[in-house]
Design an enzyme around this catalytic site. Structure first.
Site, PDB file in Angstrom:
ATOM      1  N   GLY A   1      28.753  33.582  21.102  1.00 32.20           N
ATOM      2  CA  GLY A   1      27.463  33.603  20.414  1.00 32.20           C
ATOM      3  C   GLY A   1      26.555  32.431  20.719  1.00 32.20           C
ATOM      4  O   GLY A   1      26.661  31.754  21.747  1.00 32.20           O
TER       5      GLY A   1
ATOM      6  N   CYS B   1      39.369  35.558  57.813  1.00 31.13           N
ATOM      7  CA  CYS B   1      40.350  34.523  57.489  1.00 31.13           C
ATOM      8  C   CYS B   1      41.185  34.155  58.719  1.00 31.13           C
ATOM      9  O   CYS B   1      41.397  34.968  59.615  1.00 31.13           O
ATOM     10  CB  CYS B   1      41.248  34.970  56.338  1.00 31.13           C
ATOM     11  SG  CYS B   1      42.236  36.442  56.669  1.00 31.13           S
TER      12      CYS B   1
ATOM     13  N   LEU C   1      28.119  28.843  21.377  1.00 31.77           N
ATOM     14  CA  LEU C   1      28.773  28.729  22.677  1.00 31.77           C
ATOM     15  C   LEU C   1      27.738  28.753  23.792  1.00 31.77           C
ATOM     16  O   LEU C   1      27.826  27.975  24.747  1.00 31.77           O
ATOM     17  CB  LEU C   1      29.789  29.857  22.873  1.00 31.77           C
ATOM     18  CG  LEU C   1      30.463  29.913  24.250  1.00 31.77           C
ATOM     19  CD1 LEU C   1      31.235  28.641  24.534  1.00 31.77           C
ATOM     20  CD2 LEU C   1      31.384  31.134  24.349  1.00 31.77           C
TER      21      LEU C   1
ATOM     22  N   GLU D   1      38.229  43.736  56.597  1.00 30.21           N
ATOM     23  CA  GLU D   1      38.367  43.958  58.038  1.00 30.21           C
ATOM     24  C   GLU D   1      39.517  44.910  58.349  1.00 30.21           C
ATOM     25  O   GLU D   1      39.400  45.785  59.218  1.00 30.21           O
ATOM     26  CB  GLU D   1      38.591  42.624  58.762  1.00 30.21           C
ATOM     27  CG  GLU D   1      37.443  41.641  58.622  1.00 30.21           C
ATOM     28  CD  GLU D   1      37.632  40.663  57.462  1.00 30.21           C
ATOM     29  OE1 GLU D   1      37.265  39.484  57.625  1.00 30.21           O
ATOM     30  OE2 GLU D   1      38.151  41.087  56.406  1.00 30.21           O
TER      31      GLU D   1
ATOM     32  N   CYS E   1      42.889  37.918  59.453  1.00 29.39           N
ATOM     33  CA  CYS E   1      42.001  39.003  59.858  1.00 29.39           C
ATOM     34  C   CYS E   1      41.372  38.717  61.218  1.00 29.39           C
ATOM     35  O   CYS E   1      41.084  39.641  61.985  1.00 29.39           O
ATOM     36  CB  CYS E   1      40.915  39.227  58.810  1.00 29.39           C
ATOM     37  SG  CYS E   1      41.535  40.029  57.320  1.00 29.39           S
TER      38      CYS E   1
ATOM     39  N   LEU F   1      35.400  44.073  23.877  1.00 26.43           N
ATOM     40  CA  LEU F   1      34.989  43.470  25.146  1.00 26.43           C
ATOM     41  C   LEU F   1      35.421  44.245  26.385  1.00 26.43           C
ATOM     42  O   LEU F   1      35.360  43.725  27.497  1.00 26.43           O
ATOM     43  CB  LEU F   1      35.495  42.012  25.259  1.00 26.43           C
ATOM     44  CG  LEU F   1      35.052  41.063  24.152  1.00 26.43           C
ATOM     45  CD1 LEU F   1      35.624  39.667  24.404  1.00 26.43           C
ATOM     46  CD2 LEU F   1      33.541  41.005  24.035  1.00 26.43           C
TER      47      LEU F   1
END
Length: 359
Positions: A294, A73, A297, A50, A82, A202
């Site tokens: 992998g 907010c 997990l 905003e 905001c 990664l």
């Protein structure tokens, strides 16, 4: 609102712990509306959408309509509310997609606007806004991040040959798409098995990324070497290691020396308690996590009910029963116990196919 949602999407992966919000300010007149301000939440969550849009619109905002993807907010944080900024700018109307579930807001922003005489319309584009900010909403309401599980498999569901060879099952277009998906998440997650076998980096590469997601390894005993690619780059791109009390003191000290953040969670048998791990990550502000395996997990996250969406890249190749499966054991006793997913989309990516599923 569709334009505001498109703007909000630019912030995904880069605004946590704040939501990714978009705002469009439109004037009215005999010739129709004219866009005078556009904004989206900036890196780190400040400034808010905003305020960016108001800075662009200036005096033209007086009497105009603001389209915002989430309730403005109403609390004082690093900046004033905001909702207060929209009131001071003289807006005549505010249209929002969702009420902010954050207890500090939760309808107070809408109430502030209405008390100031501003017309408020709620619920426009709510479904799309809910999907866009699923991570923020889940973190606020459940204390957990939104988890996307990525699998890259052959037609027969294999991720590697019997010897472990997996580069590359999918083609270059699919790999670029994976990097774009990493960029729209707060963090990329792997298990210790993948970290040890692949020594992954990664990071986001080859698409002109302006920021990098966090890199996280769930490694109960900190077996992954601090001299790995992750360890050597931890000072430049943050690395978090989730471990249990079983991690040796020497390994903790070595990883801490790289600049990595260590997060201890309770154990569940011989492994980290994954629900406790996800709660710890959410408590640190993470809203969206991209899990790249992998197999063990991935299966453990599914068993724990912690995966929200599956992104499966499928290559037109076959490896056979001797190949390594995409998932570890799910512990099913009957077909009726198998998780049933809802298909969201199917898209060709080069020679491969991306199918998105919702759990």
């Amino acid at each position: 609102m569709r334009t505001a949602l498109a703007l909000a999407a630019r912030g995904l992966g880069n605004t946590w712990p704040n939501p990714a919000v978009g705002c469009v300010i439109v004037t009215s007149g005999p010739g129709g509306g004219r866009v005078v301000g556009r904004g989206w939440t900036q890196p780190g969550g400040r400034p808010h959408a905003e305020r960016r849009a108001l800075a662009q619109s200036g005096e033209a905002a007086r009497g105009a309509t603001a389209y915002v993807t989430l309730e403005p907010c109403a609390h004082h944080g690093q900046t004033p509310p905001c909702a207060e900024a929209l009131i001071d700018a003289g807006l005549a109307r505010v249209v929002t997609a969702l009420t902010d579930p954050d207890p500090r807001v939760a309808g107070r922003g809408h109430a502030m606007l209405r008390a100031a005489g501003i017309a408020v319309t709620e619920g426009v584009g709510a479904e799309a806004a809910r999907a866009l900010n699923a991570g923020f909403l889940k973190r606020v309401t459940q204390g957990l991040p939104f988890v996307t599980l990525k699998l890259a498999t052959t037609l027969d569901g294999r991720i590697a040959t019997a010897s472990g060879e997996s580069r590359w099952i999918t083609g270059p277009a699919a790999r670029r798409a994976v990097h774009a998906m990493r960029l729209s998440h707060d963090a990329v997650l792997v298990g210790s098995g993948t970290a040890l076998a692949d020594d992954p980096d990664l990071s986001v590469r080859d698409i002109g990324a302006r920021h990098q997601p966090l890199r996280i390894v769930i490694d109960s005993r900190l077996r992954h070497s601090p001299d790995s690619r992750l360890g050597r780059s931890a000072g430049a791109i943050p690395v978090w290691l989730v471990h249990t009390a079983a991690a040796p003191a020497a390994a903790r000290a070595a990883w801490a020396a790289t600049g990595a953040e260590l997060i201890e969670v309770p154990a569940a048998g011989d492994h980290a308690d994954l629900r406790a791990a996800m709660q710890a990550l959410a408590a640190r502000g993470l809203t969206r996590i991209f899990c790249e395996g992998g197999a063990d997990l991935a299966a453990a996250l599914i068993r724990a009910g912690l995966v929200d969406e599956l992104a499966q890249f499928t290559a037109g190749a076959l490896i056979g029963a001797e190949g390594r499966p995409a998932l570890g054991p799910l512990g099913l006793a009957a077909l009726a116990e198998a998780p049933r997913l809802t298909r969201l989309s199917v898209e060709p990516i080069g020679a491969d196919t991306l199918t998105r599923w919702r759990f």
